[in-house]
Scaffold this motif. Structure first.
Motif, short mmCIF file in Angstrom:
data_model
loop_
_atom_site.label_atom_id
_atom_site.label_comp_id
_atom_site.label_asym_id
_atom_site.label_seq_id
_atom_site.Cartn_x
_atom_site.Cartn_y
_atom_site.Cartn_z
N ARG A 149 0.93 -1.17 -0.10
CA ARG A 149 0.02 -0.04 -0.11
C ARG A 149 0.89 1.22 -0.17
NH1 ARG A 149 -5.33 -1.06 1.16
NH2 ARG A 149 -5.86 -3.04 1.96
N ARG A 150 1.97 1.10 0.60
CA ARG A 150 2.63 2.46 0.83
C ARG A 150 4.02 2.53 0.13
NH1 ARG A 150 1.70 5.46 5.95
NH2 ARG A 150 -0.24 4.85 6.54
N GLU A 151 4.58 1.36 -0.37
CA GLU A 151 6.15 1.10 -0.89
C GLU A 151 7.19 1.59 -0.01
OE1 GLU A 151 4.98 1.64 -5.62
OE2 GLU A 151 5.33 3.55 -4.56
N LEU A 152 6.92 2.38 0.61
CA LEU A 152 8.22 2.76 1.45
C LEU A 152 7.74 2.92 2.98
CD1 LEU A 152 11.22 3.86 1.26
CD2 LEU A 152 10.27 6.22 1.30
N ILE A 153 8.49 2.23 3.97
CA ILE A 153 8.07 2.03 5.20
C ILE A 153 9.38 2.19 5.88
CG2 ILE A 153 5.98 1.06 5.21
CD1 ILE A 153 7.25 -1.48 6.15
N LYS A 154 9.25 2.56 7.50
CA LYS A 154 10.22 2.46 8.27
C LYS A 154 9.85 1.46 9.41
CE LYS A 154 12.56 6.98 8.70
NZ LYS A 154 12.64 8.23 9.47
N VAL B 36 12.43 0.56 4.20
CA VAL B 36 12.44 -0.55 3.31
C VAL B 36 11.50 -0.18 2.27
CG1 VAL B 36 11.45 -2.93 3.42
CG2 VAL B 36 12.30 -2.32 5.50
N TYR B 37 11.91 -0.56 1.14
CA TYR B 37 10.94 -0.24 -0.13
C TYR B 37 10.91 -1.54 -0.95
CZ TYR B 37 10.41 1.63 -5.00
OH TYR B 37 9.97 1.73 -6.24
N ARG B 38 9.69 -1.44 -1.45
CA ARG B 38 9.19 -2.46 -2.67
C ARG B 38 8.11 -1.80 -3.58
NH1 ARG B 38 6.34 -7.55 -0.76
NH2 ARG B 38 4.71 -6.34 -1.02
N GLU B 39 8.25 -1.95 -4.91
CA GLU B 39 7.27 -1.24 -5.69
C GLU B 39 6.03 -2.04 -5.64
OE1 GLU B 39 6.87 -0.76 -10.55
OE2 GLU B 39 8.80 -0.98 -9.69
N SER B 40 4.96 -1.33 -5.68
CA SER B 40 3.59 -2.08 -5.47
C SER B 40 3.33 -2.59 -6.80
CB SER B 40 2.58 -1.03 -5.00
OG SER B 40 1.39 -1.43 -5.07
N SER B 41 2.43 -3.70 -6.80
CA SER B 41 2.02 -4.38 -7.84
C SER B 41 0.52 -3.70 -8.33
CB SER B 41 1.66 -5.70 -7.53
OG SER B 41 0.93 -5.87 -6.51
N LYS B 42 0.03 -2.87 -7.59
CA LYS B 42 -1.32 -2.30 -7.83
C LYS B 42 -0.90 -0.83 -8.21
CE LYS B 42 -4.05 -5.27 -4.99
NZ LYS B 42 -4.45 -5.09 -3.63
N GLU B 43 -1.64 -0.41 -9.44
CA GLU B 43 -1.18 0.92 -10.12
C GLU B 43 -1.53 1.82 -9.23
OE1 GLU B 43 -1.45 3.11 -14.24
OE2 GLU B 43 -1.46 0.99 -14.41
N LYS B 44 -2.66 1.63 -8.34
CA LYS B 44 -3.18 2.97 -7.86
C LYS B 44 -2.37 3.32 -6.64
CE LYS B 44 -6.48 0.45 -4.98
NZ LYS B 44 -7.79 0.09 -4.27
N PHE B 45 -1.48 2.50 -6.11
CA PHE B 45 -0.59 2.63 -4.92
C PHE B 45 0.76 3.08 -5.35
CE2 PHE B 45 -3.24 -0.65 -2.90
CZ PHE B 45 -4.44 0.47 -2.26
N GLN B 46 1.02 3.31 -6.69
CA GLN B 46 2.41 3.45 -7.40
C GLN B 46 2.79 4.98 -7.32
OE1 GLN B 46 2.71 1.31 -10.97
NE2 GLN B 46 3.03 -0.80 -9.87
N LYS B 47 3.01 5.45 -6.24
CA LYS B 47 3.26 6.91 -6.34
C LYS B 47 4.79 7.00 -6.34
CE LYS B 47 -0.98 8.11 -4.05
NZ LYS B 47 -1.76 8.10 -2.93
#
Length: 103
Positions: free
Chosen positions: A43-48, A84-95
């Motif tokens: 959902r966020r792609e980048l978290i701590k 931590v970072y991971r690209e989202s698989s859903k386009e609406k969360f890819q900011k």
């Protein structure tokens, strides 16, 4: 999904003002914690992630587990905090990932 230096630098700057969303305590890394981190990354792609003082886990070991099981990238480790970072698989969360790809 190997990030270049400029991309990592951008992600670190984006995460600077964020608060940790996940805390790892005395229970350590469990299946529910991994599911929670997986959902947050989707959902966020980048978290701590914060390692509390009462945990026996080491930051490097947690980073290795995350990268291996969640297929994400640990951008930064400072003391007991991981970014931590991971690209989202859903386009609406890819900011953030769209900005990272343009770098």
């Amino acid at each position: 999904m190997k990030l270049r230096g400029k991309q990592k630098r951008f992600l670190r700057s984006e995460a600077h003002h964020m608060n940790p969303l996940v805390q790892i305590g005395k229970n350590g890394i469990s299946e529910t914690l991994l599911d929670q981190v997986d959902d947050l990354l989707e959902r966020r792609e980048l978290i701590k992630v914060n390692l509390l003082q009462n945990t026996d886990e080491e930051a490097k070991d947690v980073a290795d587990v995350f990268e291996e099981t969640l297929h994400c990238e640990v951008v930064q480790i400072i003391g007991r905090i991981l970014v931590v970072y991971r690209e989202s698989s859903k386009e609406k969360f890819q900011k953030i990932s769209k900005q990272v790809q343009s770098i």
